[in-house]
Structure formats: structure tokens, C-alpha cells
Motif scaffolding. Sequence first.
Motif, PDB file in Angstrom:
ATOM      1  N   UNK A 151       0.829  -1.207   0.000  1.00 28.47           N
ATOM      2  CA  UNK A 151       0.000   0.000   0.000  1.00 28.47           C
ATOM      3  C   UNK A 151       0.861   1.253   0.000  1.00 28.47           C
ATOM      4  N   UNK A 152       1.932   1.227   0.755  1.00 24.85           N
ATOM      5  CA  UNK A 152       2.839   2.372   0.817  1.00 24.85           C
ATOM      6  C   UNK A 152       3.455   2.659  -0.542  1.00 24.85           C
ATOM      7  N   UNK A 153       3.937   1.614  -1.219  1.00 23.80           N
ATOM      8  CA  UNK A 153       4.565   1.786  -2.523  1.00 23.80           C
ATOM      9  C   UNK A 153       3.569   2.282  -3.553  1.00 23.80           C
ATOM     10  N   UNK A 154       2.373   1.705  -3.558  1.00 27.01           N
ATOM     11  CA  UNK A 154       1.337   2.135  -4.492  1.00 27.01           C
ATOM     12  C   UNK A 154       1.014   3.617  -4.312  1.00 27.01           C
ATOM     13  N   UNK A 155       0.783   4.040  -3.081  1.00 28.32           N
ATOM     14  CA  UNK A 155       0.434   5.433  -2.825  1.00 28.32           C
ATOM     15  C   UNK A 155       1.581   6.379  -3.137  1.00 28.32           C
ATOM     16  N   UNK A 156       2.811   5.944  -2.894  1.00 28.47           N
ATOM     17  CA  UNK A 156       3.961   6.787  -3.194  1.00 28.47           C
ATOM     18  C   UNK A 156       4.101   7.001  -4.696  1.00 28.47           C
ATOM     19  N   UNK A 157       3.936   5.939  -5.484  1.00 27.43           N
ATOM     20  CA  UNK A 157       4.063   6.047  -6.934  1.00 27.43           C
ATOM     21  C   UNK A 157       2.961   6.935  -7.515  1.00 27.43           C
ATOM     22  N   UNK A 158       1.729   6.719  -7.085  1.00 29.26           N
ATOM     23  CA  UNK A 158       0.625   7.524  -7.608  1.00 29.26           C
ATOM     24  C   UNK A 158       0.782   8.988  -7.184  1.00 29.26           C
ATOM     25  N   UNK A 159       1.191   9.223  -5.940  1.00 27.63           N
ATOM     26  CA  UNK A 159       1.417  10.594  -5.477  1.00 27.63           C
ATOM     27  C   UNK A 159       2.539  11.250  -6.274  1.00 27.63           C
ATOM     28  N   UNK A 160       3.521  10.470  -6.660  1.00 31.59           N
ATOM     29  CA  UNK A 160       4.616  10.966  -7.487  1.00 31.59           C
ATOM     30  C   UNK A 160       4.071  11.545  -8.794  1.00 31.59           C
ATOM     31  N   UNK A 161       3.202  10.799  -9.448  1.00 29.22           N
ATOM     32  CA  UNK A 161       2.624  11.287 -10.708  1.00 29.22           C
ATOM     33  C   UNK A 161       1.720  12.500 -10.487  1.00 29.22           C
ATOM     34  N   UNK A 162       1.147  12.628  -9.291  1.00 28.18           N
ATOM     35  CA  UNK A 162       0.302  13.779  -9.003  1.00 28.18           C
ATOM     36  C   UNK A 162       1.106  15.057  -8.806  1.00 28.18           C
ATOM     37  N   UNK A 163       2.422  14.950  -8.713  1.00 25.74           N
ATOM     38  CA  UNK A 163       3.261  16.145  -8.663  1.00 25.74           C
ATOM     39  C   UNK A 163       3.550  16.706 -10.052  1.00 25.74           C
ATOM     40  N   UNK A 164       3.336  15.911 -11.094  1.00 26.67           N
ATOM     41  CA  UNK A 164       3.678  16.364 -12.437  1.00 26.67           C
ATOM     42  C   UNK A 164       2.820  17.520 -12.948  1.00 26.67           C
ATOM     43  N   UNK A 165       1.554  17.680 -12.518  1.00 26.52           N
ATOM     44  CA  UNK A 165       0.819  18.886 -12.929  1.00 26.52           C
ATOM     45  C   UNK A 165       1.485  20.189 -12.508  1.00 26.52           C
ATOM     46  N   UNK A 166       2.458  20.143 -11.588  1.00 22.35           N
ATOM     47  CA  UNK A 166       3.190  21.350 -11.207  1.00 22.35           C
ATOM     48  C   UNK A 166       4.005  21.903 -12.375  1.00 22.35           C
ATOM     49  N   UNK A 167       4.197  21.099 -13.429  1.00 23.61           N
ATOM     50  CA  UNK A 167       4.926  21.551 -14.616  1.00 23.61           C
ATOM     51  C   UNK A 167       3.977  21.897 -15.761  1.00 23.61           C
ATOM     52  N   UNK A 168       2.709  22.049 -15.457  1.00 24.04           N
ATOM     53  CA  UNK A 168       1.727  22.278 -16.518  1.00 24.04           C
ATOM     54  C   UNK A 168       1.945  23.607 -17.237  1.00 24.04           C
ATOM     55  N   UNK A 169       2.709  24.515 -16.643  1.00 21.90           N
ATOM     56  CA  UNK A 169       2.960  25.800 -17.305  1.00 21.90           C
ATOM     57  C   UNK A 169       3.702  25.635 -18.624  1.00 21.90           C
ATOM     58  N   UNK A 170       4.296  24.463 -18.869  1.00 24.40           N
ATOM     59  CA  UNK A 170       4.993  24.253 -20.139  1.00 24.40           C
ATOM     60  C   UNK A 170       4.051  23.789 -21.254  1.00 24.40           C
ATOM     61  N   UNK A 171       2.750  23.635 -20.952  1.00 27.91           N
ATOM     62  CA  UNK A 171       1.856  23.068 -21.961  1.00 27.91           C
ATOM     63  C   UNK A 171       1.718  23.977 -23.173  1.00 27.91           C
ATOM     64  N   UNK A 172       1.979  25.278 -23.009  1.00 24.89           N
ATOM     65  CA  UNK A 172       1.857  26.190 -24.146  1.00 24.89           C
ATOM     66  C   UNK A 172       2.965  26.006 -25.163  1.00 24.89           C
ATOM     67  N   UNK A 173       4.061  25.384 -24.751  1.00 22.03           N
ATOM     68  CA  UNK A 173       5.162  25.099 -25.667  1.00 22.03           C
ATOM     69  C   UNK A 173       4.954  23.804 -26.450  1.00 22.03           C
ATOM     70  N   UNK A 174       3.914  23.057 -26.103  1.00 18.18           N
ATOM     71  CA  UNK A 174       3.781  21.698 -26.614  1.00 18.18           C
ATOM     72  C   UNK A 174       2.760  21.599 -27.739  1.00 18.18           C
ATOM     73  N   UNK A 175       3.014  20.660 -28.636  1.00 15.75           N
ATOM     74  CA  UNK A 175       2.044  20.326 -29.687  1.00 15.75           C
ATOM     75  C   UNK A 175       1.223  19.104 -29.298  1.00 15.75           C
ATOM     76  N   UNK A 176       1.634  18.395 -28.257  1.00 19.31           N
ATOM     77  CA  UNK A 176       0.850  17.278 -27.738  1.00 19.31           C
ATOM     78  C   UNK A 176      -0.037  17.789 -26.611  1.00 19.31           C
ATOM     79  N   UNK A 177      -1.086  17.059 -26.319  1.00 20.96           N
ATOM     80  CA  UNK A 177      -2.039  17.453 -25.287  1.00 20.96           C
ATOM     81  C   UNK A 177      -1.500  17.063 -23.916  1.00 20.96           C
ATOM     82  N   UNK A 178      -0.817  17.983 -23.270  1.00 22.79           N
ATOM     83  CA  UNK A 178      -0.207  17.675 -21.972  1.00 22.79           C
ATOM     84  C   UNK A 178      -1.256  17.338 -20.930  1.00 22.79           C
TER      85      UNK A 178
END
Length: 343
Positions: A151-178
Motif C-alpha cells: 500500500x505504501x509503494x502504491x500510494x507513493x508512486x501515484x502521489x509521485x505522478x500527481x506532482x507532475x501537474x506542477x509543470x503544466x505551465x509548459x503546456x503552451x510550448x507543446x504540440x501534444x495534449x499535456x
Amino acid sequence: MALSTIHTQPHLLPPPLTHHAYTPHKILKGCPLGFRLKYNTKKMKNEDVSRLRSRQHARWVVAGAEEEGWEGGGGMEKRSRIGIQGKNWIPAVASLLYVYWVFGSDIPPGNMLLKSDPNTLKLAFDLSVNFWFILPLTNPDIAPHLNPIMESLFNLVVSWTLMMPAFYSEHRDQRVNMLGFLCMMPFLTNAVYLPYLALRNPYDKNNSRRSEDLTSLERFTDGPWFGRFMSLVGLGCILWGFLGRPEFGDIGYRWDSFLNLYNSDRLAWAFVVDFVCLSLFQSWMVTDDMQRRNFAQKLGDDSAKVALWAARVVPYFGLAYYLSTRPQLDKPENTGSGLSSEE
């Protein structure tokens, strides 16, 4: 094609672009550089409008765009492509290996995706029900009874991916749907994260954004509190693995139970692989984000080096530290966008 390489022919050029003709109401289409300049065609003669709309002359409109604060045409050409650029081949190769080993190979423990064991699917569902340990803490009688380290590993990995929206400011540079990638990351982890790293475009200073341009998601993750909160979440995950569910006994028994699960179940094995991949690639977007925020100029070179190396070498918490120490995006008066306040 950069503007400096364009050789004009005066008798073929459209009329000079002036401020009285510029307005945000009409859209000129057909620009070969992928740029759409908004232009007031009502104040122009019909023959001039026709010439502007032709692909032969649309490229000269970019010169007017540069006059309005946009710099160069090369960056616009670059953002019009979708593909693997520069060192992005590294996450591209990693994503192919990850998909093959996790979903398509019979070599790792457990069954491949097409032959998923019902117990594996049930484990995935039970882990999702216990996400962030809310149900086990509030109503342990009905919560699925699982290995706390799993359970600890699962929650840590998923929480890790939930930090990636902190880089959403780069979506304007992208041609893919961030945003689409970000929405799928918590469910498919590196099967989505690594392909995004392979397809993303690097930072372009001509496309940097100001805090007034941020969306709600960007404002939510832009402040230092977000990184601090995710640090507490990560700490809670680790503490649960060692201290949660006292009925699992001491650390040795918990670890042996988890190893048995790891050696027999594809999902448990996959989360270990996720941990390794996220540790290696968590800092991939950090360097561009530091440039976008002028990190070194605002907080000094030493602070920038500490934050960068923390993100590179400290799994999970290094990235959370970076998010909690980075400066916010520039205000309009601090940017060099080339746009004046009158415009």
C-alpha cells in the motif's frame, strides 16, 4: 525559417502592418509557420485581403507579429512539429522497454496484461479503494486488508505522478495534449509519463508565460505549499509501510510478506519498476522549469544547484523540495516578452 533569412520582393509584399490595422477580432488563416495572426481586414482593400490570405504572402505576416512582441520565426516552426527531439530518445527507449516488460513479457513475475490473473485485478481495485489510506483510517472494518508496504509503494508512486501537474505551465510550448497525459498518469504511471517526456518540446524563451496567464490548475500547483504538502504525503506513505496495520508485525515480517507478493504478482513487480523509472526521470522537466522561472537570477546560483541536484538524486522528496523552493512565474512587469503595457 528565421525571419532574418527571408528575402523580400517589394512588389509582392502585402501592405505594411500598422497598429491601426491590428485588432484581436479577425483571424488570418493559412500561415505556413503554424502561426495565426489576428488582423482587421475591414480596414484594408479587397485585393490586399486576398493577397494576405494566400499562402505565398502569409509568411510576411510573421514580420508584423514580431513588431507586436513576438521574436523570430524559428521557434514557431519548432513548435509545429510533433516528434522525438534531441535527448528525448532516452525516455523514448525507456518507454518502449517499460511497456514491453510490464505489459507484454512473460519473463517478469506474474502474468502479462493479456493474461491478467483475477487476483491481480482485485489487488489493483483494493489498492485504489485504500488510496491515501483514507478508508483504512476512517473505517478499517470495511477497508481491504492488504500488505502495508505494498500500500505504501502504491500510494507513493501515484502521489509521485500527481506532482507532475506542477509543470503544466509548459503546456503552451507543446504540440501534444499535456493535460491528457497528466490525467492518465495516475492510472498508467510510466506508461504515460515516459512517452510524454519523449514527445515534449524543450523550453522556448519566446513562449514563456506570466502568472496572469496561468490556468486554475497552474495556480493551484504554482505555490510552494504544493511541494510541502506532497512531502507530507510521501512521509505518510513511508510511515504507513513501517507502522500501519500492526497486525502485520515487525518490519522483517512485513518485508518478507511483500517480497512474496513481489515474486508472484505482476502488479507488485510493476510498482517497483515504477519507483525506479520515476527516480531516474523525475528531474527531466526541472531544468526547463528553472529557466522559465529564472530560478538562478532570483534565488542565486547556489540555491539553483541545490534544488536541481535534489531533484536529480533524491527520489520523490527531491522533486517535492524543488517544487517547494522554486520561485513563482514572472509578473508582466518582470518579463521580457516585448509587449508594452499599451498593447
